[in-house]
Design a protein around this motif. Structure first.
Motif: not given
Length: 246
Positions: A34-36, A49-56, A202-206
């Motif tokens: 799963v990639y954003a 939970s796992w959080v991923a920006p565009a480099t992950r 995680h919260r910073a990414l959101v």
């Protein structure tokens, strides 16, 4: 407890979700990447939970019950892999680094849903080769099982800027600092400072996905200064929060 949707085949496709949009809990008989490509993706399972920006990207093994949530307008790229194909040899969810080449391979491969053409097969083979050399990233925020530890984690999740020590938090939940330290190590596999840093990242990414200014993100997530936040963020993701916003 609501019934979990069972979709035997994990699709390969591109899907868009508006900010705040969700895909409810479900499971596949296949593995899934799963990639954003845009926005920030959160994947939640019973283990955390796992959080991923565009480099992950996030690896979701076959049979794992999981739900997706979009932060910012999300361009979601899904790659399904038969259960017999496990290029990462992982039996649990994980966050993976995405190189520029792997990013383009995922985007191109998901343009056409379940492409079985010779070109699609060759592209898939190169994509699997790149996955095999991708590096796991420590972006997992585990969910505690112990009820006392759950109360501590809930306090911090409600306010990541809460800077109380573990001893002070322990007084509120009726447990000693020593007991809580042992629970963090045994239940979550990390120290209290490590878990709190993960929560704040995680919260910073959101917040960044919601276009919150960097200074406000630093303040709301509990860093002592914007420069301290930038330093931790750069070490975690390889770029600054300002670059991430752009």
């Amino acid at each position: 407890m609501p019934e979990v949707r069972h979709t035997p085949v994990a699709p390969t496709r591109t899907q868009r979700l508006a900010s705040g949009g969700e895909i409810e809990a479900h499971r596949h008989d296949d593995h899934q990447i799963v990639y954003a490509g845009r926005g920030v993706l959160a994947v939640t399972t019973g283990a955390g939970s796992w959080v991923a920006p565009a480099t992950r990207a996030i690896w979701v093994p076959a049979g794992t019950v999981h739900a997706h949530q979009a932060h910012g307008d999300l361009e979601l790229h899904l790659v399904g892999l038969p259960a017999r194909e496990n290029p990462l040899r992982l039996d649990g969810p994980a966050v993976l680094s995405v190189s520029p080449l792997l990013r383009e391979l995922i985007i191109e491969h998901t343009r056409t849903e379940d492409d079985d053409s010779p070109e699609g097969t060759r592209l898939r083979a190169v994509l699997l080769d790149q996955l095999r050399i991708s590096v796991q990233q420590p972006l997992h925020l585990p969910t505690p099982a112990d009820p006392v530890l759950r109360r501590v984690c809930a306090l911090l999740s409600a306010d990541p800027a809460d800077s109380r020590t573990l001893a002070l938090l322990g007084r509120e939940v009726g447990a000693s600092e020593r007991t809580l330290s042992r629970l963090f190590a045994g239940d979550l596999g990390m120290t209290f400072p490590q878990w709190r840093t993960q929560l704040r990242l995680h919260r910073a990414l959101v917040l960044l996905a919601e276009q919150t200014p960097v200074t406000q993100v630093a303040n709301r997530c509990g860093w002592s200064s914007t420069s301290a936040f930038i330093d931790v963020f750069r070490r975690a993701f390889g770029h600054t929060p300002g670059t991430h916003l752009r």
